[in-house]
Design an enzyme around this catalytic site. Structure first.
Site, mmCIF file in Angstrom:
data_model
loop_
_atom_site.group_PDB
_atom_site.id
_atom_site.type_symbol
_atom_site.label_atom_id
_atom_site.label_comp_id
_atom_site.label_asym_id
_atom_site.label_seq_id
_atom_site.Cartn_x
_atom_site.Cartn_y
_atom_site.Cartn_z
ATOM 1 N N LYS A 61 26.150 10.750 24.074
ATOM 2 C CA LYS A 61 25.546 9.592 23.906
ATOM 3 C C LYS A 61 24.259 9.622 23.174
ATOM 4 O O LYS A 61 23.538 10.719 23.044
ATOM 5 C CB LYS A 61 25.102 9.113 25.437
ATOM 6 C CG LYS A 61 24.532 7.662 25.407
ATOM 7 C CD LYS A 61 24.196 7.614 26.944
ATOM 8 C CE LYS A 61 22.917 8.173 27.464
ATOM 9 N NZ LYS A 61 22.084 7.837 28.583
ATOM 10 N N LYS A 74 20.181 15.475 33.941
ATOM 11 C CA LYS A 74 18.954 15.654 33.911
ATOM 12 C C LYS A 74 18.042 16.622 34.576
ATOM 13 O O LYS A 74 17.125 17.448 34.149
ATOM 14 C CB LYS A 74 18.126 14.245 34.597
ATOM 15 C CG LYS A 74 17.937 12.993 33.938
ATOM 16 C CD LYS A 74 16.859 12.146 34.079
ATOM 17 C CE LYS A 74 16.936 11.021 33.073
ATOM 18 N NZ LYS A 74 16.227 9.674 33.178
ATOM 19 N N LYS A 102 17.395 8.435 23.777
ATOM 20 C CA LYS A 102 16.081 8.574 23.393
ATOM 21 C C LYS A 102 15.257 10.122 23.701
ATOM 22 O O LYS A 102 14.467 10.268 22.756
ATOM 23 C CB LYS A 102 15.022 7.354 23.906
ATOM 24 C CG LYS A 102 15.262 7.155 25.404
ATOM 25 C CD LYS A 102 14.668 5.878 25.785
ATOM 26 C CE LYS A 102 14.824 5.487 27.136
ATOM 27 N NZ LYS A 102 14.653 4.366 27.497
HETATM 28 P P1 TYM Z 1 17.360 3.484 30.307
HETATM 29 O O1 TYM Z 1 15.889 3.417 30.196
HETATM 30 O O2 TYM Z 1 17.947 5.031 30.081
HETATM 31 O O3 TYM Z 1 18.266 2.552 29.203
HETATM 32 C C1 TYM Z 1 18.096 1.547 29.383
HETATM 33 C C2 TYM Z 1 19.499 0.618 29.013
HETATM 34 O O4 TYM Z 1 20.005 0.984 27.901
HETATM 35 C C3 TYM Z 1 21.447 1.357 28.250
HETATM 36 N N1 TYM Z 1 21.692 2.446 27.059
HETATM 37 C C4 TYM Z 1 22.799 2.653 26.279
HETATM 38 N N2 TYM Z 1 24.031 1.740 25.811
HETATM 39 C C5 TYM Z 1 24.629 2.008 24.882
HETATM 40 N N3 TYM Z 1 24.589 3.134 24.356
HETATM 41 C C6 TYM Z 1 23.675 4.165 24.600
HETATM 42 N N4 TYM Z 1 23.755 5.122 23.740
HETATM 43 C C7 TYM Z 1 22.612 4.006 25.576
HETATM 44 N N5 TYM Z 1 21.606 4.541 25.874
HETATM 45 C C8 TYM Z 1 21.020 3.692 26.879
HETATM 46 C C9 TYM Z 1 21.440 1.952 29.388
HETATM 47 O O5 TYM Z 1 22.600 1.635 30.031
HETATM 48 C C10 TYM Z 1 20.483 0.778 30.237
HETATM 49 O O6 TYM Z 1 21.349 -0.457 30.512
HETATM 50 N N6 TYM Z 1 18.246 3.539 35.023
HETATM 51 C C11 TYM Z 1 17.818 2.742 34.028
HETATM 52 C C12 TYM Z 1 16.709 1.768 34.127
HETATM 53 C C13 TYM Z 1 16.545 0.963 35.453
HETATM 54 C C14 TYM Z 1 17.507 -0.183 35.825
HETATM 55 C C15 TYM Z 1 16.741 -0.524 36.822
HETATM 56 C C16 TYM Z 1 18.278 -0.808 34.938
HETATM 57 C C17 TYM Z 1 15.732 1.065 36.543
HETATM 58 N N7 TYM Z 1 15.926 0.264 37.477
HETATM 59 C C18 TYM Z 1 17.429 -1.756 37.480
HETATM 60 C C19 TYM Z 1 18.842 -1.852 35.591
HETATM 61 C C20 TYM Z 1 18.402 -2.259 36.828
HETATM 62 C C21 TYM Z 1 17.700 3.286 32.812
HETATM 63 O O7 TYM Z 1 17.383 4.693 32.824
HETATM 64 O O8 TYM Z 1 17.894 2.897 31.515
#
Ligand code: TYM
Length: 334
Positions: A197, A115, A200
């Protein structure tokens, strides 16, 4: 344990348009696990602030994410679906935990490195301490399991390290959480660059299938997906494009990769891509329909937000009080 059930915690950032990766890597597993566990699903709006947001659009996106959770099938009456920023304990515990987290640990985080390369004009301290806030999210609810995609595994490891460090000094304050990474769909790749990957924040919109894409767009994106020239539909490291499409097909149709390979043996890439698009659309269509319906249910959604914020705050504050007390912070006179 809450109500004799183990606790599950997860959430997504309220930024950008959710992709099929978010669905298959996270949301789909949440749906599979929701009845077995006491679940908390956060709209992670504080984490989103590590990147600049346009306020009016951000407010809408965060609310829409909560609506999408419900449209996908999560039940806000059975489980807790709430906004991270509505429960101030998250920010407070995050500070306390930051005093138990080392700079060196945070420096090793791959997501921070990625990032900061991407937003080199805004490498803020929040981006650096992002995993500490995530640890606070999880630990506040004494979560046993955290279902996430593969990319979040490192953040789970640091959460466990912070919790173990705190517990070793002050006793059993936090439950040590386990990551839950689904067998299929844990890392969905970009349709345009299958070594990257699906994300979004990808500038190339053709690389990602968004959960709000209409059926024709999904067909177009699948048809354009980058593959190879060997013509065989099989899962192999040297065939990342076809392997990714197989992963998407098998996860969306709930069949194994081996069965998907059998189904398409001898078939051409064109037919296969259309079948992938159909399988994706079969998942997206009902969710989109419910999402549209819920958009009109303002009072219902407001009620859910209020009720669930309170449910979350009650549990979170219990843990926060415990941590404060252990640390020796002066108790507030009652
Ligand atoms: P975020 O918002 O980036 O993504 C949300 C969830 O989607 C999964 N993910 C994917 N899985 C498979 N293939 C992909 N291409 C892909 N892109 C995203 C991510 O692994 C995630 O599970 N830091 C976290 C948000 C968060 C969180 C938490 C999660 C904040 N606090 C506490 C669990 C527990 C995040 O950025 O997810």
């Amino acid at each position: 344990m809450i109500n004799d059930k183990k606790v599950l915690y997860s959430g997504m950032q309220a930024t950008g348009n959710l992709t099929l990766g978010n669905y298959l890597g996270a949301l789909k597993n949440w749906l599979d696990l929701k009845d077995e566990y006491e679940c908390f699903w956060g709209v992670m709006d504080l984490h989103s602030l590590t990147v600049r947001q346009e306020p009016a659009e951000f407010r809408k996106k965060a609310r829409n994410l909560l609506i999408l959770y419900i449209a996908a099938g999560l039940d806000p009456k059975e489980n807790c679906i709430y906004f991270q920023s509505h429960v101030s304990a998250h920010a407070e515990l995050s500070w306390l935990l930051s005093c138990f987290t080392y700079m060196g640990e945070l420096n090793r985080m791959t997501q921070f490195k990625e990032k900061s390369a991407k937003h080199s004009d805004n490498i803020n301290a929040g981006l650096f301490t992002y995993p500490v806030l995530m640890a606070a999210d999880i630990l506040l609810y004494q979560a046993d399991y955290v279902p996430v995609g593969k990319d979040q595994k490192q953040h789970l490891e640091i959460t466990r390290d912070i919790a173990e460090r705190f517990n070793s000094i002050y006793g059993d304050v936090f439950t040590i959480p386990e990551p839950y990474i689904g067998k299929g769909g844990a890392k969905i790749m970009s349709l345009q660059d299958p070594l990257k990957k699906m994300s979004k924040s990808d500038e190339n919109v053709n690389g990602s299938i968004y959960l709000m894409d209409d059926a024709d767009t999904v067909v177009r994106k699948c048809k354009r997906a980058v593959t190879d020239s060997d013509g065989e539909i099989r899962y192999a490291e040297e065939k990342p494009g076809i392997s990714n499409l197989l992963e998407i097909y098998s996860s969306c149709s709930n069949i194994s990769i081996a069965d998907a390979e059998k189904e398409f043996a001898g078939k051409g890439y064109g037919d296969f891509k259309l079948a992938v698009a159909e399988a994706v659309n079969a998942v997206l269509a009902p969710m989109q329909k419910e999402y549209e319906r819920l958009q009109k249910e303002k009072d219902f959604i407001d009620g859910i937000i209020k009720e669930n914020d309170e449910k979350a705050a009650y549990i979170a504050n219990k843990t926060l009080r415990k941590a404060r007390k252990k640390l020796g912070l002066t108790e507030k006179p009652r």
